[in-house]
Each structure stands twice: as C-alpha cells, then as structure tokens.
Design a protein around this motif. Structure first.
Motif, PDB file in Angstrom:
ATOM      1  N   HIS A 188       0.831  -1.204   0.000  1.00 58.94           N
ATOM      2  CA  HIS A 188       0.000   0.000   0.000  1.00 58.94           C
ATOM      3  C   HIS A 188       0.862   1.250   0.000  1.00 58.94           C
ATOM      4  O   HIS A 188       0.447   2.310  -0.485  1.00 58.94           O
ATOM      5  N   GLY A 211      -7.110  -0.068  -9.588  1.00 58.88           N
ATOM      6  CA  GLY A 211      -7.405  -0.823  -8.384  1.00 58.88           C
ATOM      7  C   GLY A 211      -8.464  -1.887  -8.579  1.00 58.88           C
ATOM      8  O   GLY A 211      -8.507  -2.866  -7.829  1.00 58.88           O
ATOM      9  N   GLY A 234      -7.452  -5.368  -7.314  1.00 59.52           N
ATOM     10  CA  GLY A 234      -8.344  -5.938  -6.319  1.00 59.52           C
ATOM     11  C   GLY A 234      -8.743  -7.360  -6.660  1.00 59.52           C
ATOM     12  O   GLY A 234      -8.812  -8.227  -5.774  1.00 59.52           O
ATOM     13  N   ALA A 240      -7.811 -10.573  -4.527  1.00 59.28           N
ATOM     14  CA  ALA A 240      -8.917 -11.401  -4.048  1.00 59.28           C
ATOM     15  C   ALA A 240      -8.588 -12.880  -4.189  1.00 59.28           C
ATOM     16  O   ALA A 240      -8.720 -13.663  -3.244  1.00 59.28           O
ATOM     17  N   PHE A 271     -13.396 -10.342  -1.535  1.00 58.48           N
ATOM     18  CA  PHE A 271     -12.347  -9.329  -1.614  1.00 58.48           C
ATOM     19  C   PHE A 271     -12.516  -8.426  -2.838  1.00 58.48           C
ATOM     20  O   PHE A 271     -12.259  -7.224  -2.762  1.00 58.48           O
ATOM     21  N   PHE A 272     -12.947  -9.013  -3.944  1.00 62.42           N
ATOM     22  CA  PHE A 272     -13.159  -8.186  -5.127  1.00 62.42           C
ATOM     23  C   PHE A 272     -14.305  -7.211  -4.900  1.00 62.42           C
ATOM     24  O   PHE A 272     -14.233  -6.046  -5.306  1.00 62.42           O
ATOM     25  N   THR A 292     -12.955  -4.381  -2.805  1.00 66.63           N
ATOM     26  CA  THR A 292     -12.114  -3.477  -3.598  1.00 66.63           C
ATOM     27  C   THR A 292     -12.954  -2.702  -4.599  1.00 66.63           C
ATOM     28  O   THR A 292     -12.769  -1.496  -4.784  1.00 66.63           O
ATOM     29  N   THR A 319     -14.882  -0.072  -2.857  1.00 61.00           N
ATOM     30  CA  THR A 319     -13.988   1.015  -2.436  1.00 61.00           C
ATOM     31  C   THR A 319     -13.676   1.946  -3.594  1.00 61.00           C
ATOM     32  O   THR A 319     -13.706   3.178  -3.448  1.00 61.00           O
ATOM     33  N   HIS A 320     -13.402   1.382  -4.746  1.00 59.30           N
ATOM     34  CA  HIS A 320     -13.027   2.221  -5.879  1.00 59.30           C
ATOM     35  C   HIS A 320     -14.227   2.884  -6.538  1.00 59.30           C
ATOM     36  O   HIS A 320     -14.089   3.975  -7.096  1.00 59.30           O
TER      37      HIS A 320
END
Length: 459
Positions: free
Chosen positions: A36, A65, A69, A73, A258-259, A262, A265-266
C-alpha cells in the motif's frame, strides 16, 4: 527443498500462542504496508506537483485498483488454501494449489488489462473533474499496466509463501523493491540525473520498475526452495482440469468477497471525485493511510486465519482452537490501539506532511481524526471473525456479510451523501465506520456458534 525437510509452522503440543501469530504477522504487515505504501509514496511525491496532479493519480489508481483488487482477491483465497494443504502435509495438495492459483491469477490479470484497455479511457473522461486531470490519469494508467502484470504473478507467489508459513520471503521482496520505487519515482517525476521530467507518469514508471524487480526475486525464491514440486506426480483430483475446478470452487466466494470490497472502495473513490477539489484531495490522501495503517490489524487477522487453517488441516482439538482464538482476539485489540495511534499522528501532522497543499485540504484531514480513532476496533474484530470462518471453509457466509453491507449500505450511502445531499466530507468518511458496525453482529454470532471448529478442510 524436499517436503520431509520442511517443518510445521506452529507447535500443536499445547497449541499455538500469540507469539506464533506475531511470527507470521509482522513480515506480512511490513509487506502489506510496503504494498500500500507504493500508493502512499506516489501520492506524497506527486503532492508537490499540486492538487491537479494528485487528483489525476487518485483517479487512475482507483481504476487500476479494480484489476489489482481482483488479483488480490484470488491471492487471499490462495493463501488460505495453501495453509490448509500445508496442514495436511500432502505434497500433491501443495503442488495442486500452487499450479491452480497461478493459472487463475494470470488469467484474471490479463482479463483486467483488456477491460482497462477497452473502457478505461471512457471512464476517466466521464469521472475526471477537468480535461487536464483526465489526460494525466490516462498517461499514468498506460504505464501502470506493467505493475498489474507483475502483481498477477507476484501476489500469487507471496500468498503461497505466506500459506506455508514463510512470510519473510514476501517481506524481503518488498524490502528490495521499495527503495527502487522511491528512487526511480523521484528521478522520473522531477527529471533528475538526465532523465525526462514526466510528472505523474514518472510515478507510475517508478512503480513498474520496482514491481518487475520484486516478482523476479519471488520467482527465484520459488525455484530455490520449492523446486521439489516439479518431481511430484499427479494432482489433487483426477487431472489438472478437475483440480483447477475444485480450487476455483473454494476460491470464488473468497475472491468475490475481496473483489467486492475493492470494487466498492473504488466505486466510492470515483464518487469522491465529485466532491470539491480540496475535499477530494483530502480523501485521496487519507485513503492510502487508512489502508497502510489498517494492515496492522488486517495482517494479524490473516495470520490468525493461516494458523487456524493449518490446525484444522491437522484435525486439532477444539480446546486448542478455542485457546488460540482467544489469544488472537486479545492481540487484535492491541493492534487496533496501535492503528488508532498512527491515525492520530498523521492527522495532527498534516500541516507538516502536506505543507504544499491548500489550507482547507489540510483542515479536512484534521477533521477526520474522531472517526479514525474508533474505526480500527470494530474493523479488527470483524477481521478476526472473517478470516477464521474462511479458514474453516465457511466462505459463502462471509461473502454474504461483506457483499450486502457494501452494496446495500456503503455504496448507496456514499452516492447519496455526495451526489444528492452534498454532505460534508467528514460525514462521507464516517460511512466506513457505520459499515463495520453493521457487520459486527453477523460475524460474531457465527463465531460463537462454533461450527467452524469441526470443519474438515482436507475434503
């Protein structure tokens, strides 16, 4: 290295302790911070160029990302599956996990690059606040494709080493690549030592050079320590196609989890682009810090999940699992307090760290402090639950908690706050805390029921 020469990651005589988690977690934490930290370093170096360049990098990083991501993931699923295989001490299982995970990771990376190539320019044009920001973001993305390709291989190998308990190898790869990233980025951003001054694009070039060095190191370590896998015959299932399918069935719920996180988030980052320029710049600056500092608690939770997966692979007794998880939870709260202290330092030092930016941008950073002091505690506890349940194979339930909290709450709440109600950026950030509170009951109720302790992960 032959399989017989390897040794268990934890001792099961009296059960693993917090020190076993720490032994796994500290290299993973430093590695994740450096990962990060690539974005933090780029943001810090680009900040000197002004808000326009910073906004361009934030927009490009948000789009890239999506692909990173997806890679991360499947890498997280790879890490858990490797830990389960390592616990069974079956070299055929280990070989099958490595080959399946690498195949999936490379395919995902290539598909992601194709999508960016086709749609990335259009998305940048729509979301960028100005034409200059759009042009700079496209230039950054063009070079960052090299990073994506390198990460497709590198993240898979890092997860394999982590699942086997060799977390220091991943750390060493980042210790090698991080200084290269800093020096190369500075040189290409500002044009030192006869190189062209490329601004935002120079930061992407520095990251690309570092990522290439890192993945080369990991490939070398794989050939050095795990060449014995080439001599292992057969697959976990009847053939590689069936083995790949079985790995995908296990990995897909984890990868979706996880995807989705992400992706959400994006999506929110793209929505943040509709804030005022100063507010968006403040969110661009604090988001990497949230990721970097938050990795302390997250990696503690992931190390917990690795050990739980290994113990379940060894068919360990429930009393040992209970003692271990209690110890892990106590450590998680200490980690959360440490994360809160980091946020305190960052927010109080904003005027010094980002002295080149507008006064209002720095004041926004300071106003984030009350939220950031609370956020690590529910987030860390939820992470312990999530990683423990994944280690037991209860991946679909974890997926549902994350997916529904993100897409029924966080994303629509962010869109309403920014696009409709035009709320202050402080309230926009607080949505992250509210999301953790929503997930808290569902996670902890599942853990206390105890079915995870009786999972048979070798099946």
């Amino acid at each position: 290295m032959s399989w017989t020469k390897s040794r268990p990651t934890v001792s099961t005589t009296s059960g693993p302790k917090s020190r076993d988690i720490f032994a796994l977690a500290w290299p993973m934490t430093l590695k994740a911070i450096m990962l990060h930290g690539t974005v933090v370093i780029d943001a810090y170096l680009v900040a000197a160029l002004g808000e326009i360049s910073l906004a361009a990098m934030g927009l490009a990083a948000a789009i890239a990302g999506f692909v990173l991501g997806a890679i991360l993931a499947f890498s997280n699923a790879m890490q858990i599956r490797t830990a389960q295989a390592y616990g069974t001490r079956d070299p055929v299982f280990i070989k099958s996990v490595l080959a399946s995970g690498m195949t999936i990771s490379v395919v995902v990376g290539c598909i992601g690059l194709a999508i960016i190539s086709i749609f990335g320019g259009t998305v940048v044009g729509i979301m960028a606040p100005t034409g200059e920001v759009a042009t700079l973001a496209k230039d950054y993305l063009a070079v960052f494709a090299i990073v994506i390709l390198a990460e497709a291989i590198g993240q898979c190998l890092s997860s394999f080493f982590n699942g086997c308990g060799r977390t220091k190898i991943s750390l060493y790869s980042f210790c090698l690549s991080l200084p290269i990233n800093i020096v190369a980025s500075i040189a290409f951003i500002h044009g030192y030592w006869g190189l062209p001054a490329l601004g935002v694009t120079g930061a992407a070039i520095g990251s690309a050079i570092a990522a290439t060095v890192q993945v080369s190191f990991l490939i070398y370590q794989l050939s050095r320590h795990d060449s014995y896998l080439r001599k292992i015959h057969g697959w976990r299932q009847t053939n590689f196609a069936q083995t790949l399918k079985r790995h995908l069935i296990f990995a897909l719920p984890i990868a979706v989890t996880f995807f989705s996180a992400t992706f959400a988030t994006h999506i929110c980052t793209l929505i943040y682009a509709k804030l005022s320029l100063n507010a968006f710049a403040a969110m661009t600056l604090i988001a990497p810090w949230i990721m970097v500092a938050g990795t302390i608690g997250m990696q503690w939770a992931q190390a917990t999940g690795i050990i739980v997966a290994q113990l379940l692979g060894q068919n360990e007794q429930e009393q040992v699992l209970d003692r271990f998880l209690s110890s892990a939870w106590r450590g998680a709260f200490i980690a959360a307090a440490f994360v809160a202290a980091i946020f305190l330092i960052v927010c109080l030092s904003a005027s010094y760290l980002y002295s080149d930016l507008n006064t209002q941008t720095r004041s926004f950073l300071l106003s984030f402090l009350p939220i950031l002091l609370i956020l690590p505690f529910p987030k860390g506890s939820n992470a312990i639950c999530g990683n423990t349940l994944r280690a037991s194979g209860d991946t679909v339930y974890v997926m549902h908690i994350f997916v529904w909290s993100q897409w029924l709450f966080r994303v629509p709440a962010t869109a309403l706050a920014v696009l409709y109600f035009d709320l202050s950026v402080i309230w926009v950030l607080s949505i992250l805390l509210f999301e953790e509170c929503i997930k808290f009951p569902a996670f902890h109720r599942r853990i206390y029921r105890g079915e995870w302790k009786r999972a048979i992960v070798s099946e």
